[in-house]
Structures are given as C-alpha cells and as structure tokens.
Scaffold this motif. Sequence first.
Motif, PDB file in Angstrom:
ATOM      1  N   ASP A 435      -3.053  -2.176  -9.615  1.00  0.00           N
ATOM      2  CA  ASP A 435      -3.080  -3.000  -8.394  1.00  0.00           C
ATOM      3  C   ASP A 435      -3.431  -2.164  -7.158  1.00  0.00           C
ATOM      4  OD1 ASP A 435      -2.561  -5.348  -9.677  1.00  0.00           O
ATOM      5  OD2 ASP A 435      -0.391  -5.340  -9.283  1.00  0.00           O
ATOM      6  N   ILE A 436      -3.000  -0.891  -7.127  1.00  0.00           N
ATOM      7  CA  ILE A 436      -3.316   0.000  -6.004  1.00  0.00           C
ATOM      8  C   ILE A 436      -4.807   0.333  -6.019  1.00  0.00           C
ATOM      9  CG2 ILE A 436      -2.857   2.258  -4.951  1.00  0.00           C
ATOM     10  CD1 ILE A 436      -0.050   2.128  -6.233  1.00  0.00           C
ATOM     11  N   VAL A 466       1.843  -3.041  -4.694  1.00  0.00           N
ATOM     12  CA  VAL A 466       1.178  -3.069  -3.388  1.00  0.00           C
ATOM     13  C   VAL A 466       1.828  -4.138  -2.524  1.00  0.00           C
ATOM     14  CG1 VAL A 466      -0.999  -3.386  -2.131  1.00  0.00           C
ATOM     15  CG2 VAL A 466      -1.037  -2.370  -4.408  1.00  0.00           C
ATOM     16  N   LEU A 467       2.074  -3.803  -1.267  1.00  0.00           N
ATOM     17  CA  LEU A 467       2.564  -4.776  -0.292  1.00  0.00           C
ATOM     18  C   LEU A 467       1.797  -4.596   1.011  1.00  0.00           C
ATOM     19  CD1 LEU A 467       6.470  -4.532  -0.559  1.00  0.00           C
ATOM     20  CD2 LEU A 467       5.052  -6.420  -1.376  1.00  0.00           C
ATOM     21  N   HIS A 594       2.829   4.930  -7.509  1.00  0.00           N
ATOM     22  CA  HIS A 594       3.621   3.770  -7.940  1.00  0.00           C
ATOM     23  C   HIS A 594       3.670   2.638  -6.920  1.00  0.00           C
ATOM     24  CE1 HIS A 594       5.259   5.735 -11.519  1.00  0.00           C
ATOM     25  NE2 HIS A 594       5.390   6.831 -10.797  1.00  0.00           N
ATOM     26  N   LEU A 595       3.697   2.967  -5.633  1.00  0.00           N
ATOM     27  CA  LEU A 595       3.867   1.926  -4.608  1.00  0.00           C
ATOM     28  C   LEU A 595       3.083   2.256  -3.349  1.00  0.00           C
ATOM     29  CD1 LEU A 595       5.321  -0.650  -3.530  1.00  0.00           C
ATOM     30  CD2 LEU A 595       7.184   0.852  -2.782  1.00  0.00           C
ATOM     31  N   LEU A 596       2.302   1.278  -2.878  1.00  0.00           N
ATOM     32  CA  LEU A 596       1.573   1.378  -1.609  1.00  0.00           C
ATOM     33  C   LEU A 596       2.050   0.262  -0.695  1.00  0.00           C
ATOM     34  CD1 LEU A 596      -0.785   2.325   0.269  1.00  0.00           C
ATOM     35  CD2 LEU A 596      -2.259   0.725  -1.001  1.00  0.00           C
ATOM     36  N   VAL A 597       2.574   0.628   0.470  1.00  0.00           N
ATOM     37  CA  VAL A 597       3.029  -0.353   1.464  1.00  0.00           C
ATOM     38  C   VAL A 597       2.230  -0.148   2.739  1.00  0.00           C
ATOM     39  CG1 VAL A 597       4.978  -1.227   2.808  1.00  0.00           C
ATOM     40  CG2 VAL A 597       5.364  -0.346   0.493  1.00  0.00           C
ATOM     41  N   MET A 598       1.531  -1.195   3.174  1.00  0.00           N
ATOM     42  CA  MET A 598       0.776  -1.144   4.433  1.00  0.00           C
ATOM     43  C   MET A 598       1.420  -2.098   5.428  1.00  0.00           C
ATOM     44  SD  MET A 598      -3.123  -1.145   2.909  1.00  0.00           S
ATOM     45  CE  MET A 598      -2.750  -2.198   1.498  1.00  0.00           C
ATOM     46  N   ARG A 621      -3.908 -12.223  -4.255  1.00  0.00           N
ATOM     47  CA  ARG A 621      -3.139 -11.607  -5.350  1.00  0.00           C
ATOM     48  C   ARG A 621      -1.630 -11.686  -5.120  1.00  0.00           C
ATOM     49  NH1 ARG A 621      -4.555  -5.872  -6.515  1.00  0.00           N
ATOM     50  NH2 ARG A 621      -5.640  -5.568  -4.548  1.00  0.00           N
ATOM     51  N   ASN A 622      -1.237 -12.450  -4.105  1.00  0.00           N
ATOM     52  CA  ASN A 622       0.184 -12.625  -3.797  1.00  0.00           C
ATOM     53  C   ASN A 622       0.873 -11.303  -3.460  1.00  0.00           C
ATOM     54  OD1 ASN A 622       2.442 -14.280  -3.383  1.00  0.00           O
ATOM     55  ND2 ASN A 622       3.210 -13.940  -5.464  1.00  0.00           N
TER      56      ASN A 622
END
Length: 633
Positions: A435-436, A466-467, A594-598, A621-622
């Motif tokens: 997803d990233i 991803v957020l 593992h996690l991308l937050v923008m 992609r919600n």
Amino acid sequence: MVHSEHFLRLLLLLKKERVEDRKQYESKIRNRSLEDRKKEGVTWYPVVVDSSFLGTGEKWVLKMERTTDHDKRHFFQAGSSVSIFLNDQKKNLSASGIISKVSEKYMTVVLNFDDPPDWIDEGRLGVDLLFDESTYDEMERTMRKLADVREGRIQELISVLLGHTQPGFHQSFGIRHPNLNDSQNEALNLIKSARDLALVHGPPGTGKTTTLVEAIKDTVAEEKQVMVTAASNAAVDLLAEKLTQQGVRVLRIGHPARVTEEVVSSTIDARLAEHADAKLLKDLRKKAEEYRALGKKHKRHFGREERQQRTLLLNEARTLKEDARMLEDHMIHDELNKAEVIACTLVGANSSYLQNRTFKTLFVDEASQALEPASWIPIMKCGRVVMAGDHWQLPPTVKSLEAAKEGLSETVFGRNIAKWDADVMLETQYRMHDDIMRFSNQYFYQGKLKSGDIISQRRQLFEKSVLFIDTAGCGFDEKLNPETLSTYNVEEGRFVLAQLDRILKELPEADAHQLKIGVIAPYKAQSELLKANLPDLGLPGEVLKNITINSVDAFQGQERDIMMISLTRSNAEGIIGFLSNERRMNVAMTRARHLLVMVGDSATLSSNDFFDQLIQDLQQRNLYHSAFEFMYS
C-alpha cells in the motif's frame, strides 16, 4: 566544437552558482556581529575544549562543547570546513579544520595542522562556518580542460555522454548470481557488456547498493582495480563498508574527518600508519627534526666552526626530510597499487594521490544527485562509466535559481537515461508494504515495481499501512518565521506529535520500544518546532532514541519502520512552495517500511496536480481520514 560550447556554458553557470552560494554565506556571516552570527546558526560561541588528541593520519583533533544555546539551530555538519577563533580584537587568531562529528552540544574538529595552536587554552573560543571555494575551483578547472579536449578516449566518452554518439555494447554474457533477482542480474549483464556507458535505475528499496557491490566485485576480478565515487561522503562510505565486508581491498581517498568510523581503517592515512615501512618513516622524520633543532639551537659563541656545524646539521635535516618524503611517496604508491577499489567523492577524484592514474571502469552511485561539473572530474580518468541512481528522487542541490533554470540542475544520468537505451530498472523492492509503494509505483515508475516475497511474509504491524489525515477546516494556519523566512505550523505540529503518541500507545510495548521512527518536515522551522515539542510527550528514553526528526533530504537513502510527514502548508491562496517538487515527495513517501502517515491541508495541497491525484487515490482506497475523526474520538 559543440562540446566546447557545452562545457563553457557549464563554466558560466558554475560561476553564477558560486556567486549565489557565497552571497548566501556572506549574508549569514560576513560583516555580522557575533550575536547575529550565532542567531544565523553559523557560529558557536562560547565553546570550551572538552578533549584534544592525535587522531588518524597524525592530525590533531579537538572535541569542543557549546556551553550555551544548545537548543539553537545551526548549519554545522560533518565534513564542513570551520575556523576556530579566539575572540580577541587585538590578536585576531584562528585555526582551520574540518568537522568529523557534530551534535546539538558537541563538535569534533580535525585540524589542518599537526599541532594545536598554543592559544587554544586561553578561553573565549568560538567556531565559525567557512565558505569552501575549493570545490568550485576543482569543477571550474575541469570544465576548462574538457572544453579543450580534441581527441582520445575522453573525446569519445564526451560524445556519448552529451548525447551525440550512441553507446556501444558487447554481446550479453549470461551472468547469473543466485542471490540476486532477475532485474539485478540483468543490470550486472548490462554493466559487463557496456563499452562506454551503463545506467542502473534503482527506485526506492530495490537493492541498488547490493547490485552495485556485486557488479564492482565482478569488474575487479577482471580488471584488478576500479574507481568508485558518489556525490556524498556518506554514499561513498556505505559502498566502501559493504565492499570491505565482502573481502574487497578498498582504499578510501579523503580527509579522515569526512569518513565514517567503519571506513577510517580503509583511508590512506590509516593504511600508511599500518604500512611495513611506517616505523622507518617515523624514525626518519624524528631524526630530521632532531638535526633541525640542533642546527637552530642558539649558541653564545658563534664563530666560523659553529657556522659550519650548523650548516652541516641543517643540510642533514633537509636530506633526511627529503628521504622521508620519498619513502612516503613510495608507501602511497604501494598502497594505491595494492587497492582493488579506489573510493572517493566526485571532487575527491582530483586528489593529488590520483594524479596521472587512470581506470578502465568508473562506478558512480547517487548519479541522479550529482552536479554535472562534479561528475566529469572522475569521468576524465576512466575508459567507461557505470552510473546508478533514480532520476525520480532528489536532484542535485543548486542554490542559484537562475543557474538551475539554465541547466545546472540537469545531470549526466538524467540526460542519458532519457536519450539512450542503456539502462536497466531494478523492479523488485524489499522495503515497503504494497500500500505504501502503490501510488509512487503508478505515478513515477509506470507500475513496473513489484514487492519481493519478504514483504508478504513480514509480520503485519498495522491494520492500515498508509494514512492521509486531512486538516482542512481545522484552522491549522501556517506562519512564517520573520528571521529565517521558513514556514511552520504550530497546530499541525502538535497534531502530528499527538498522532505519533497515539500510534505508539496502541502498539505492544516491545514493538514501541524497538521500531525506528522518522518524522519529516519539509521546512526547517517546522522541524525545529517538532523537535522542541517532542519531549512534551513524555516518551521513555528507549523510544525517544529511535525517533529522528529532519528534512526530506536528510532521509534520502534511509528507511524507517514508521514515517510521518508534516506537510505544513495551509493557506487560503493554495500556495505550497517547494512542496510542489514531486521528486522530493517521492523520497518522503518511500522511506517507510510498515506505516506511512501524511498530515496536511487538502484545500491548500490540492491546488497542485500531484497532491490532487495522491489524495484522490488514497480516498478511493479508504486510506483518507479527516483530522476531526482523531480530535474528537
């Protein structure tokens, strides 16, 4: 000739860049008071000498402590040239050196002298950042030489690299390394078959360094010695370290202060200290100094006999000194011949140690970040060129907007990957959750990237990887620092840190204490704000040591388990400044494992087509949320 015009134009652009660079430097330091220089972050004062010792290469090292203003921003970094000064208007004393390490409180400087100045213990010491002219001198000298080239192998390479003559290739060799994937092996075959030029396009996480190391080992086995360069000391050191671990004999050319601890043992200074003739060289120098001291010794009665004796002593000192110089030259020549890889920066390729040396093959890493005039310095010493990089990541740093627009931001790598079919793109990435990777893959890499098996087999740490958290309507307005003209956003900064705190609290304690976390802020003022407020979260020390807050540029080539991006810009006009640089955003978005937050304001950001497409993709992609969901939950 056409190529002469090209290099003379680059020479003019370099002059513009030098003027702008010096202008920016002087605006911070020249004719400014001590207090103003401290505010600008180009002077530390006062400092005290914490320790001093003789370091690698017989260079004197000073470790200094900044006794006040620990929280103030500064522009000092490892590799920078500095001047240590005595704050005394009558004496005007200073000593130059190069920073080997620097933190908020401590700075370690390797002096350009064998002994520390005798005034170093007088107190009232400070450190100024120096403007380095030598890099420009080397690049300009090279441009003039290239403009005059009329024949030989370099003339043929110029024709290829300027896009006039198609690069040549031998037949494919069918190389197959079992530990490499298909596209990596394809890159090795391309390099092996290239007569003039081979380009390795390495998107984020695709094992570019691993591929280069194998290619260098293969080439060394055939050619005995190659040159390996990159735009930055960090990239050179990484390759030197990996090659050394693989049993390749590397000789790192460069100032010991500019290399990492892992590579210091490969520097020419360290190698000379371990050489079989090192003791003999030391004894010759010691005797030379003893004879010189005797010859200079004052005598009460100084007649003809004493004068003759002095002459003999000084002549003997000169002879011994010359013997020592010749022995050292022999030792250097010996070490250069024994090396399988000569590793240096682009500009470092012009080292006096490498005069009149040529190499069949040159490897250039970070080629998409390499200023063209700097790239030509090692190219002039070589018969063929292998370049690795990613033209969809950070470009070279060019300070003059005018010079950048007129072509100084164009790279040899970028020009040739667009012109010739001489490249292989590495297509399997081993860093990011799918997803990233997805948006960057579609937007920049035509959907060619795929994830290695290791990604699907990895433990899933988060429900969503991803957020995008939209602050539109929250009243998180940007502000401008009047002194630095850097943008910051207080409310967004607090919100980002609150989200970091939430994420860590939702994780099992073992994960929270082990995961490496990065926070990217595109503006220095926002980065400083985040750093200043981070302690307020009250996180345990084990967690804090794993959190890095910095600019996009500082994270190039790195990765983190969790990456948060504070996009900062929020204004009614929809102005996003240099956030509109898509390549910079590509780097920021592809650091996370593992996690991308923008976090950002969609009303401001969507005025730009890139961000508009990004936000729409994440909505579909919600993976898009409003900040209000987190503020009142």
